[in-house]
Scaffold this motif. Structure first.
Motif, PDB file in Angstrom:
ATOM      1  N   PHE A  57      41.830  48.646  45.244  1.00 24.27           N
ATOM      2  CA  PHE A  57      42.369  47.728  44.243  1.00 24.27           C
ATOM      3  C   PHE A  57      43.676  47.153  44.801  1.00 24.27           C
ATOM      4  CE2 PHE A  57      40.518  49.107  39.840  1.00 24.27           C
ATOM      5  CZ  PHE A  57      39.238  48.888  40.328  1.00 24.27           C
ATOM      6  N   PRO A  58      44.131  46.024  44.248  1.00 20.33           N
ATOM      7  CA  PRO A  58      45.393  45.452  44.734  1.00 20.33           C
ATOM      8  C   PRO A  58      46.559  46.432  44.608  1.00 20.33           C
ATOM      9  CG  PRO A  58      44.229  43.853  43.390  1.00 20.33           C
ATOM     10  CD  PRO A  58      43.482  45.151  43.251  1.00 20.33           C
ATOM     11  N   THR A  59      47.505  46.283  45.500  1.00 19.07           N
ATOM     12  CA  THR A  59      48.721  47.095  45.415  1.00 19.07           C
ATOM     13  C   THR A  59      49.820  46.369  44.645  1.00 19.07           C
ATOM     14  OG1 THR A  59      49.412  46.212  47.547  1.00 19.07           O
ATOM     15  CG2 THR A  59      48.264  48.325  47.562  1.00 19.07           C
ATOM     16  N   GLN A  60      49.663  45.051  44.488  1.00 21.10           N
ATOM     17  CA  GLN A  60      50.639  44.299  43.703  1.00 21.10           C
ATOM     18  C   GLN A  60      50.273  44.427  42.227  1.00 21.10           C
ATOM     19  OE1 GLN A  60      50.478  40.329  45.280  1.00 21.10           O
ATOM     20  NE2 GLN A  60      51.553  40.895  47.154  1.00 21.10           N
ATOM     21  N   TYR A 269      22.475  45.133  45.832  1.00 18.50           N
ATOM     22  CA  TYR A 269      23.775  45.046  46.526  1.00 18.50           C
ATOM     23  C   TYR A 269      23.708  44.030  47.665  1.00 18.50           C
ATOM     24  CZ  TYR A 269      26.992  46.780  50.214  1.00 18.50           C
ATOM     25  OH  TYR A 269      27.906  46.899  51.229  1.00 18.50           O
ATOM     26  N   PHE A 273      25.853  40.425  47.713  1.00 17.66           N
ATOM     27  CA  PHE A 273      26.790  40.110  48.794  1.00 17.66           C
ATOM     28  C   PHE A 273      26.143  39.276  49.896  1.00 17.66           C
ATOM     29  CE2 PHE A 273      28.846  43.851  46.889  1.00 17.66           C
ATOM     30  CZ  PHE A 273      30.118  43.341  46.695  1.00 17.66           C
ATOM     31  N   GLY A 285      36.350  40.196  46.519  1.00 20.19           N
ATOM     32  CA  GLY A 285      37.718  40.091  47.029  1.00 20.19           C
ATOM     33  C   GLY A 285      38.373  41.446  47.016  1.00 20.19           C
ATOM     34  N   THR A 291      37.711  37.379  41.690  1.00 23.48           N
ATOM     35  CA  THR A 291      38.851  36.839  42.432  1.00 23.48           C
ATOM     36  C   THR A 291      40.004  36.506  41.498  1.00 23.48           C
ATOM     37  OG1 THR A 291      37.989  34.610  42.171  1.00 23.48           O
ATOM     38  CG2 THR A 291      37.356  35.788  44.187  1.00 23.48           C
TER      39      THR A 291
ATOM     40  N   ASN B 129      38.805  45.804  53.676  1.00 20.92           N
ATOM     41  CA  ASN B 129      39.903  46.344  52.863  1.00 20.92           C
ATOM     42  C   ASN B 129      41.264  46.275  53.555  1.00 20.92           C
ATOM     43  OD1 ASN B 129      38.007  47.150  50.803  1.00 20.92           O
ATOM     44  ND2 ASN B 129      37.477  48.835  52.177  1.00 20.92           N
ATOM     45  N   PHE B 131      43.224  43.697  53.521  1.00 16.11           N
ATOM     46  CA  PHE B 131      44.117  43.009  52.589  1.00 16.11           C
ATOM     47  C   PHE B 131      43.844  43.510  51.175  1.00 16.11           C
ATOM     48  CE2 PHE B 131      43.549  39.912  56.064  1.00 16.11           C
ATOM     49  CZ  PHE B 131      44.875  39.777  56.458  1.00 16.11           C
ATOM     50  N   ALA B 132      44.857  44.088  50.586  1.00 15.31           N
ATOM     51  CA  ALA B 132      44.666  44.623  49.231  1.00 15.31           C
ATOM     52  C   ALA B 132      44.843  43.537  48.170  1.00 15.31           C
ATOM     53  CB  ALA B 132      45.664  45.753  48.986  1.00 15.31           C
ATOM     54  N   ASN B 133      45.643  42.529  48.492  1.00 16.24           N
ATOM     55  CA  ASN B 133      46.061  41.598  47.444  1.00 16.24           C
ATOM     56  C   ASN B 133      45.595  40.173  47.700  1.00 16.24           C
ATOM     57  OD1 ASN B 133      47.743  43.556  45.971  1.00 16.24           O
ATOM     58  ND2 ASN B 133      48.935  43.542  47.866  1.00 16.24           N
ATOM     59  N   SER B 137      42.989  38.731  50.089  1.00 18.83           N
ATOM     60  CA  SER B 137      41.826  39.588  49.788  1.00 18.83           C
ATOM     61  C   SER B 137      40.624  38.758  49.330  1.00 18.83           C
ATOM     62  CB  SER B 137      42.189  40.631  48.723  1.00 18.83           C
ATOM     63  OG  SER B 137      42.572  40.004  47.526  1.00 18.83           O
ATOM     64  N   ASN B 138      40.886  37.566  48.811  1.00 19.99           N
ATOM     65  CA  ASN B 138      39.772  36.719  48.377  1.00 19.99           C
ATOM     66  C   ASN B 138      39.042  36.072  49.553  1.00 19.99           C
ATOM     67  OD1 ASN B 138      40.257  37.334  45.730  1.00 19.99           O
ATOM     68  ND2 ASN B 138      41.402  35.470  45.285  1.00 19.99           N
ATOM     69  N   PHE B 140      37.600  37.879  51.690  1.00 20.77           N
ATOM     70  CA  PHE B 140      36.618  38.934  51.932  1.00 20.77           C
ATOM     71  C   PHE B 140      35.282  38.399  52.480  1.00 20.77           C
ATOM     72  CE2 PHE B 140      32.938  40.591  49.582  1.00 20.77           C
ATOM     73  CZ  PHE B 140      32.923  41.919  49.957  1.00 20.77           C
ATOM     74  N   PRO B 142      31.447  39.820  53.220  1.00 25.09           N
ATOM     75  CA  PRO B 142      30.702  41.011  52.769  1.00 25.09           C
ATOM     76  C   PRO B 142      30.309  41.942  53.918  1.00 25.09           C
ATOM     77  CG  PRO B 142      29.860  39.045  51.714  1.00 25.09           C
ATOM     78  CD  PRO B 142      30.801  38.576  52.780  1.00 25.09           C
ATOM     79  N   TYR B 143      30.364  43.215  53.619  1.00 27.30           N
ATOM     80  CA  TYR B 143      30.044  44.226  54.624  1.00 27.30           C
ATOM     81  C   TYR B 143      28.649  44.045  55.211  1.00 27.30           C
ATOM     82  CZ  TYR B 143      29.905  48.749  56.917  1.00 27.30           C
ATOM     83  OH  TYR B 143      29.803  49.739  57.867  1.00 27.30           O
ATOM     84  N   HIS B 153      36.553  36.328  56.014  1.00 22.85           N
ATOM     85  CA  HIS B 153      36.290  35.005  56.557  1.00 22.85           C
ATOM     86  C   HIS B 153      37.413  34.637  57.534  1.00 22.85           C
ATOM     87  CE1 HIS B 153      33.958  34.601  52.779  1.00 22.85           C
ATOM     88  NE2 HIS B 153      33.460  33.449  53.186  1.00 22.85           N
ATOM     89  N   LYS B 156      37.412  29.267  55.205  1.00 27.72           N
ATOM     90  CA  LYS B 156      36.553  28.652  54.195  1.00 27.72           C
ATOM     91  C   LYS B 156      36.967  27.191  54.122  1.00 27.72           C
ATOM     92  CE  LYS B 156      36.550  32.617  51.000  1.00 27.72           C
ATOM     93  NZ  LYS B 156      36.920  33.011  49.611  1.00 27.72           N
ATOM     94  N   HIS B 174      31.837  27.896  56.101  1.00 29.78           N
ATOM     95  CA  HIS B 174      32.558  29.167  56.206  1.00 29.78           C
ATOM     96  C   HIS B 174      32.289  29.807  57.553  1.00 29.78           C
ATOM     97  CE1 HIS B 174      32.930  29.840  51.555  1.00 29.78           C
ATOM     98  NE2 HIS B 174      33.355  28.658  51.959  1.00 29.78           N
TER      99      HIS B 174
END
Lengths: 418, 267
Positions: A57-60, A269, A273, A285, A291, B129, B131-133, B137-138, B140, B142-143, B153, B156, B174
């Motif tokens: 999860f975000p840290t902010q 899944y 994705f 995200g 997002t 993971n 970037f947490a924020n 983080s957007n 991302f 996919p794995y 990415h 984009k 992308h």
């Protein structure tokens, strides 16, 4: 025997010896004070609540500096969140609080099967203009993981720190001398005044809450004195809401390698994705499953809602755009979309599969709009749904720390599912 | 006594020498401003006014991208890495604050001959993971489409194009880690599509001043050279199309350029 002329003597005049002694003494004092066996001084006032790190999860965290989280503030907020007297009335027919529309067992949304709000569409307390209660302009949003969202609250993101619009003046609120639209806290006073919610007055609410003996020691514990005002009521409720963290769903545990997904869930899944179903661009995200951005997701061709994202930004490309809600608990928190048009998860999946419509304002991420959707087979839809069901945080739905306090008695807004 | 005097003289000489070296080490700051162009002009968004190399009319909606491993080349051919190995800068046309990268690291004053950078993020640094924020983080990726070294990415680039039926169709141009699929649609390998680029320029970092570099992306060039990119051929989505992403990677080689301020690169 001390040597008269040691190697360093030339560089250590008398003042330096004195300073060195002071440094040694200060260091010793500092070290002594850090000794873990030394009893810490007794701390007065509320107990700081340290928000735990949540992996993935975000840290902010969106916690305004004017409202630091405290254990006592959170507990007070839980009471107020559920206390129907937040409406300013103790009459059984006039009780309303946050919990009237944000039901724990429904992921803190209304839920499709609400006994009072048909099809999950809430309405306000009766008024002269609306004897049956004025329906809310948008359907309810959930209250999950809001502490991780700094990109605006409500479907259109109106509640944001950049919003300079002023509400009623004459109140001290979050460090200002007027009620603002900047914070999660703002939603409390807005709900009290809104015709489609409590349709009340701040004075009535504050006077009634302030007259309840149970609250005096709670306000003192949370804020230092027993004064009740809109600033404190809002702060306490917001503190409680910020603690509602949903991270105990199956997919979260799968990512942490604590559980396995079934073959069908895994297929879902992969779809989620992939570019085939293309859910992830708006609903990922992080494991918040959103997002927290705003999109026109190809639902309509005509846009006349005065409360869409365009109303906030003035950017034409935001016509018909709304926040992408988190999909956590999407199994149980319908109805879906800002206007509640879809009553079931199957309807939502069908929409993204076959129901998209083109407009000049559609978001470019809706790249299947020409084909009216991603064109899933019935097997793919079932797989995708199986994956979406792994996003249900069953533990949160029953967690006592988010539930209605028994002490509220008949004034507590109980979860209708229990 | 004699030896003591010589020692003092030697020490004094050493101190003077150290001081003169310190004076030689002066530092400046660097500000990189990112600009998005279509050919020579600043990009206009949400207007269907452009035409790519394949003759597709198109409009731009927004662009988000990463650059990393930024280094200045010194005159002696060595490189000065900016902000350390781990630094990754994010640029977003919707977020003006990302258009300016005010580098915190003090840069030794002097002349540099080029900037070297990675477009995107190299695999070992592109872990899921990271970037947490938001907004990073957007980005991302996919794995299932990127694995352990394809977490985000690289870019984009979103917009619309007019197809032969004159329909305005969204495209998501992308770029990130590509995949090789077997006949049953299973991923058998991942392809890293980041690329390194070095842009030559006479960059002067003046003592106690902030030098400004304009870092330009010519969007049009993503669609032209060496591959003419046709939206009608690849459609709106390419994240699982390594053929398309491979071409984009090669097209990226002449997308970027630098402009240095005329007054000796400083402002």
């Amino acid at each position: 025997m001390v040597q008269q002329n040691s190697y360093f003597d030339h560089f250590l005049p008398g003042k330096v010896y004195y300073r060195l002694l002071m440094v040694v003494l200060l260091t010793a004092t500092f070290l002594y004070s850090c000794d873990p066996d030394t009893p810490a001084p007794v701390q007065e006032g509320p107990t700081a609540f340290i928000f735990p790190d949540v992996q993935h999860f975000p840290t902010q965290l969106n916690i305004p500096e004017q409202n630091p989280m405290t254990v006592e503030g959170i507990e007070l907020g839980r009471y107020l969140f559920y206390d129907g007297r937040l409406s300013g009335s103790s009459h059984p027919d006039s009780l309303m609080s946050c919990a009237s529309c944000h039901i724990q067992s429904k992921g803190f949304e209304v839920g499709i099967d609400h006994p009072k709000y048909k099809d999950g569409h809430p309405f306000g307390l009766p008024t002269e203009n609306y004897p049956e209660g004025k329906p809310t302009p948008h359907y309810t949003m959930h209250l999950l993981n809001l502490v991780y969202n700094s990109n605006g609250y409500l479907w259109n993101g109106m509640i944001h720190k950049s919003n300079e619009r002023k509400g009623p003046e004459g109140y001290e609120f979050m460090g200002d001398d007027y009620l603002s639209y900047k914070y999660l806290e703002s939603l409390v006073w807005m709900s009290i005044l809104a015709e489609h919610e409590i349709a009340g007055s701040i004075e009535k609410t504050i006077n009634l809450i302030g007259s309840i003996p149970m609250y005096k020691p709670m306000f003192t514990a949370a804020f230092g004195t027993d004064e009740v005002n809109i600033d404190r009521v809002s702060k306490a409720i917001a503190q409680f809401v910020r603690t509602i963290v949903a991270n105990r769903f199956k997919f979260y545990k799968y990512v942490r390698r604590e559980v396995d997904l079934t073959q069908q869930e895994l297929r879902g899944y992969q779809l989620f994705f992939s570019e085939d179903a293309d859910c992830f661009h708006c609903h990922s995200g992080s494991l918040l499953m959103t997002t927290n951005e705003y999109y026109n997701n190809a639902k309509d061709t005509v846009f006349d809602d005065p409360r869409d994202r365009y109303a906030i930004t003035g950017d034409l490309m935001n016509k018909g755009a709304y926040k992408a809600p988190s999909l956590i608990n999407c199994e149980i928190n319908g109805p879906y979309m800002h206007d509640g048009r879809f009553k079931s998860l199957d309807e939502v999946i069908d929409f993204y599969s076959h129901g998209l419509v083109y407009s000049d304002y559609v978001d470019p991420l809706m790249k299947y709009v020409k084909e009216n959707g991603v064109q899933m087979t019935s097997e793919q839809k079932a797989d995708l749904k199986a994956f979406l069901l792994t996003l249900t945080d069953h533990e949160l739905l029953n967690d006592p720390k988010y539930s209605c306090p028994d002490e509220l008695g008949t004034f507590g807004i109980r979860d209708y599912a229990y | 006594m004699k030896w003591n005097g010589i020692a003092w003289i030697l020490m004094l000489g050493l101190l003077v020498n150290c001081k003169s070296n310190e004076e030689d080490l002066s530092f400046g700051k660097l500000l990189i401003e990112f600009q998005h162009l279509v050919n020579e002009d600043p990009a206009s968004f949400d207007k269907l006014i452009y035409e790519n190399g394949a003759g597709n009319p198109y409009e731009l909606s927004n662009i988000q991208w990463f650059l990393s491993d930024v280094a200045l080349r010194k005159k002696n051919g060595e490189y000065l890495l900016i902000e350390g190995e781990d630094w990754i800068h994010y640029v977003d046309t919707d977020l003006p604050q990302t258009h300016f990268w005010e580098i915190q690291q003090a840069i030794p004053a002097g002349s540099y001959t080029a900037i070297r950078f990675t477009f995107g993020i190299k695999g070992e640094k592109n872990s899921p993971n990271r970037f947490a924020n938001p907004p990073e983080s957007n980005m991302f990726w996919p794995y299932p489409m990127g694995g352990d070294e394809g977490g985000y990415h690289y870019m984009k680039l979103n917009g619309f194009w007019l197809n032969p039926e004159e329909e305005r169709i969204p495209f998501n141009f992308h770029l990130g880690v590509g995949q090789i699929y077997d006949l049953e649609g299973n991923v058998t390998a991942f392809i890293q599509n980041w690329f390194e680029k070095e842009l030559s320029a006479a960059i002067v970092v003046a003592p106690d001043q902030t030098s400004r570099i304009y870092f330009k992306m010519n969007i049009q060039n993503w669609f032209i050279n060496p591959h003419v990119y046709d939206h009608n051929e690849y459609g709106g989505k390419i994240m699982n199309n390594q053929e398309a992403m491979g071409k984009i990677k090669e097209n990226g080689m002449d997308v970027f350029s630098l402009e240095i301020w005329e007054d000796g690169s400083t402002k």
